[in-house]
Design a protein around this motif. Structure first.
Motif, mmCIF file in Angstrom:
data_model
loop_
_atom_site.group_PDB
_atom_site.id
_atom_site.type_symbol
_atom_site.label_atom_id
_atom_site.label_comp_id
_atom_site.label_asym_id
_atom_site.label_seq_id
_atom_site.Cartn_x
_atom_site.Cartn_y
_atom_site.Cartn_z
ATOM 1 N N GLN A 64 50.335 -41.620 110.499
ATOM 2 C CA GLN A 64 50.365 -41.853 111.937
ATOM 3 C C GLN A 64 49.572 -43.067 112.386
ATOM 4 O O GLN A 64 50.025 -43.851 113.173
ATOM 5 N N GLN A 65 48.351 -43.169 111.929
ATOM 6 C CA GLN A 65 47.477 -44.242 112.398
ATOM 7 C C GLN A 65 46.365 -44.462 111.392
ATOM 8 O O GLN A 65 46.083 -43.590 110.581
ATOM 9 N N PRO A 66 45.705 -45.610 111.482
ATOM 10 C CA PRO A 66 44.558 -45.812 110.595
ATOM 11 C C PRO A 66 43.468 -44.795 110.929
ATOM 12 O O PRO A 66 43.070 -44.655 112.081
ATOM 13 N N MET A 117 37.648 -46.897 114.152
ATOM 14 C CA MET A 117 38.547 -46.019 113.430
ATOM 15 C C MET A 117 37.956 -44.608 113.446
ATOM 16 O O MET A 117 36.777 -44.415 113.198
ATOM 17 N N GLN A 118 38.805 -43.660 113.736
ATOM 18 C CA GLN A 118 38.378 -42.262 113.787
ATOM 19 C C GLN A 118 38.104 -41.716 112.375
ATOM 20 O O GLN A 118 38.838 -42.008 111.439
ATOM 21 N N SER A 119 37.055 -40.917 112.253
ATOM 22 C CA SER A 119 36.670 -40.334 110.973
ATOM 23 C C SER A 119 36.907 -38.825 111.015
ATOM 24 O O SER A 119 36.392 -38.139 111.893
ATOM 25 N N ILE A 120 37.686 -38.328 110.040
ATOM 26 C CA ILE A 120 38.035 -36.907 109.985
ATOM 27 C C ILE A 120 37.724 -36.361 108.601
ATOM 28 O O ILE A 120 38.065 -36.966 107.588
ATOM 29 N N VAL A 121 37.079 -35.200 108.577
ATOM 30 C CA VAL A 121 36.831 -34.471 107.330
ATOM 31 C C VAL A 121 37.659 -33.190 107.386
ATOM 32 O O VAL A 121 37.630 -32.470 108.387
ATOM 33 N N ILE A 122 38.389 -32.932 106.311
ATOM 34 C CA ILE A 122 39.132 -31.676 106.181
ATOM 35 C C ILE A 122 38.468 -30.852 105.090
ATOM 36 O O ILE A 122 38.278 -31.326 103.968
ATOM 37 N N ILE A 123 38.099 -29.616 105.445
ATOM 38 C CA ILE A 123 37.505 -28.680 104.486
ATOM 39 C C ILE A 123 38.511 -27.553 104.282
ATOM 40 O O ILE A 123 38.919 -26.901 105.241
ATOM 41 N N ALA A 146 31.255 -37.685 110.608
ATOM 42 C CA ALA A 146 32.632 -37.512 111.073
ATOM 43 C C ALA A 146 32.726 -37.353 112.593
ATOM 44 O O ALA A 146 31.831 -36.814 113.236
ATOM 45 N N ASP A 147 33.855 -37.827 113.127
ATOM 46 C CA ASP A 147 34.185 -37.571 114.536
ATOM 47 C C ASP A 147 34.751 -36.156 114.683
ATOM 48 O O ASP A 147 34.530 -35.504 115.695
ATOM 49 N N LYS A 148 35.505 -35.732 113.663
ATOM 50 C CA LYS A 148 36.120 -34.399 113.688
ATOM 51 C C LYS A 148 36.028 -33.771 112.306
ATOM 52 O O LYS A 148 36.174 -34.453 111.299
ATOM 53 N N VAL A 149 35.805 -32.457 112.284
ATOM 54 C CA VAL A 149 35.825 -31.681 111.042
ATOM 55 C C VAL A 149 36.832 -30.556 111.242
ATOM 56 O O VAL A 149 36.715 -29.766 112.178
#
Length: 116
Positions: free
Chosen positions: A31-33, A1-7, A110-113
């Motif tokens: 959209q997706q898990p 599962m992709q990990s995303i952090v939003i700042i 995270a994979d994406k920030v």
């Protein structure tokens, strides 16, 4: 599962930056898990306060509560809340105060920030 952090840094109702970050967060969950975490800094920390009654348009508190009800962690920067004198005020359901150390850990994991 992709990990995303939003700042997010923008004021709750000063611009649409914070609003757009939360719109994206909600869309990502639909959209997706995905493992999603949200960290609010600077003037965005005021969005975590309970009892918002915007005159018209979108309701940031409601958007945050939608996300926290889906087990998305939402944290407010402690330094930022202290600086604005709001650390002791009631927060929206599920919103917590966090630290820069926690944000650093989230970032490393995270994979994406994404920043707004």
């Amino acid at each position: 599962m992709q990990s995303i952090v939003i700042i997010a840094n923008g004021a709750a109702y000063g611009s649409e930056s914070l609003f757009n970050s939360l719109r994206l967060a909600i869309a990502l969950r639909e959209q997706q898990p995905v493992s999603l975490k949200i960290f609010l800094m600077s003037d965005a920390v005021t969005a975590g306060l309970r009892g918002q009654k915007p005159a018209e348009g979108y309701n940031i508190q409601q958007m945050l509560e939608i996300l926290t009800a889906q087990d998305v962690p939402v944290k407010l920067c402690k330094t930022c809340t202290d600086g604005r004198g709001i650390s002791g005020l009631p927060l929206a359901d599920g919103v917590e105060i966090g630290t820069l150390v926690e944000l650093a850990q989230w970032t490393l994991e995270a994979d994406k920030v994404l920043t707004f």
